[in-house]
Design a protein around this motif. Sequence first.
Motif, short mmCIF file in Angstrom:
data_model
loop_
_atom_site.label_atom_id
_atom_site.label_comp_id
_atom_site.label_asym_id
_atom_site.label_seq_id
_atom_site.Cartn_x
_atom_site.Cartn_y
_atom_site.Cartn_z
N UNK A 6 0.52 -0.75 0.43
CA UNK A 6 -0.02 -0.14 -0.02
C UNK A 6 0.93 1.45 -0.20
N UNK A 7 0.54 2.06 -1.15
CA UNK A 7 1.42 3.37 -1.12
C UNK A 7 -0.20 4.41 -1.99
N UNK A 8 0.15 5.84 -1.57
CA UNK A 8 -0.84 6.30 -2.04
C UNK A 8 -0.68 6.69 -3.08
N UNK A 9 0.55 6.71 -4.03
CA UNK A 9 1.58 7.28 -4.92
C UNK A 9 1.62 6.10 -5.69
N UNK A 33 -3.76 2.12 -3.63
CA UNK A 33 -3.05 3.22 -2.88
C UNK A 33 -3.75 3.74 -2.07
N UNK A 34 -4.66 2.58 -1.17
CA UNK A 34 -5.96 3.21 -0.21
C UNK A 34 -5.67 2.19 0.89
N UNK A 56 -0.38 8.72 3.96
CA UNK A 56 -1.33 8.39 3.65
C UNK A 56 -2.37 9.89 3.73
N UNK A 57 -3.01 9.53 2.41
CA UNK A 57 -4.40 10.10 3.29
C UNK A 57 -5.74 9.34 4.22
N UNK A 60 -3.51 5.99 7.74
CA UNK A 60 -2.86 6.25 7.21
C UNK A 60 -1.67 4.61 7.38
N UNK A 61 -0.34 4.73 7.18
CA UNK A 61 0.06 3.36 7.43
C UNK A 61 0.34 2.53 9.19
N UNK A 62 1.38 4.06 9.69
CA UNK A 62 1.08 3.95 10.58
C UNK A 62 -0.13 2.90 11.61
N UNK A 63 -1.31 3.48 11.58
CA UNK A 63 -2.24 3.48 12.27
C UNK A 63 -2.70 2.28 11.98
N UNK A 64 -2.73 1.17 10.27
CA UNK A 64 -2.61 0.24 9.57
C UNK A 64 -2.01 -0.39 10.71
N UNK A 65 -0.94 -0.15 10.93
CA UNK A 65 -0.11 -1.20 11.34
C UNK A 65 -0.02 -1.49 12.87
#
Length: 232
Positions: A6-9, A33-34, A56-57, A60-65
Amino acid sequence: MKVGLVDDRFIDLEKLRGIASAIPQIDVVFATQSAEEAYEQIKKETIDLLIADIEMPNLSGYELADIIHSHALNIAVIFVTGSSGYAVHAFELNVHDYIMKPYSKERLIKSIERLLEKTQSAEITGRLYLKQKNDIHIIQKKDIVFIERSGRSTTIYTKSESIKTYLTLNELEGELRERDFLRSHRSFIINIHYVKSFSLYAKNSYMVTFEGIEGKAIITKDKVEFLQENYF
């Protein structure tokens, strides 16, 4: 190893996909991307590794982790990010690696290969040989979900069957020295990789439910605390 990306770019996501998919042992299950979409995929698909951007909008990746960590999901995380500000907090979530952008192809491959080696060395190997009168049952240790002692007999539960033996839990503990098995209660041994949830059962114990099986076990409060400190 099953991997989610996952990466928004888009350009960064394609770089991740290109590197990861070229590694023979890797199966890219999803690339999005989401972070919200990644979360939905994690709920539906089994993955072993998540490679994620952090900033990310929305989610975030941190919140996902953090979701992965707080739910004790058996998913390793590699952060690939342009921000160094989350490094300390990220390792509090026990992430496998923190890679700064821009990064080389070799840097990411080395990180994934290190995780593959770590995972392979941690896999449960070996078999249990159970003699029952004229029969011998052979059970792969990795298939054992939990073991229960009741009366004078012991039942070993796997996803596909249950087998009774007169071996005691102390004897079976001696056979199951792998880190994955825990004597959760005087009457139970559990395989932590199959644990789905804990729910309060009594003042000092919890009921354990497992993935793929209806049977339940009991774990004491101090063993839950031990799990949190040493496994999750």
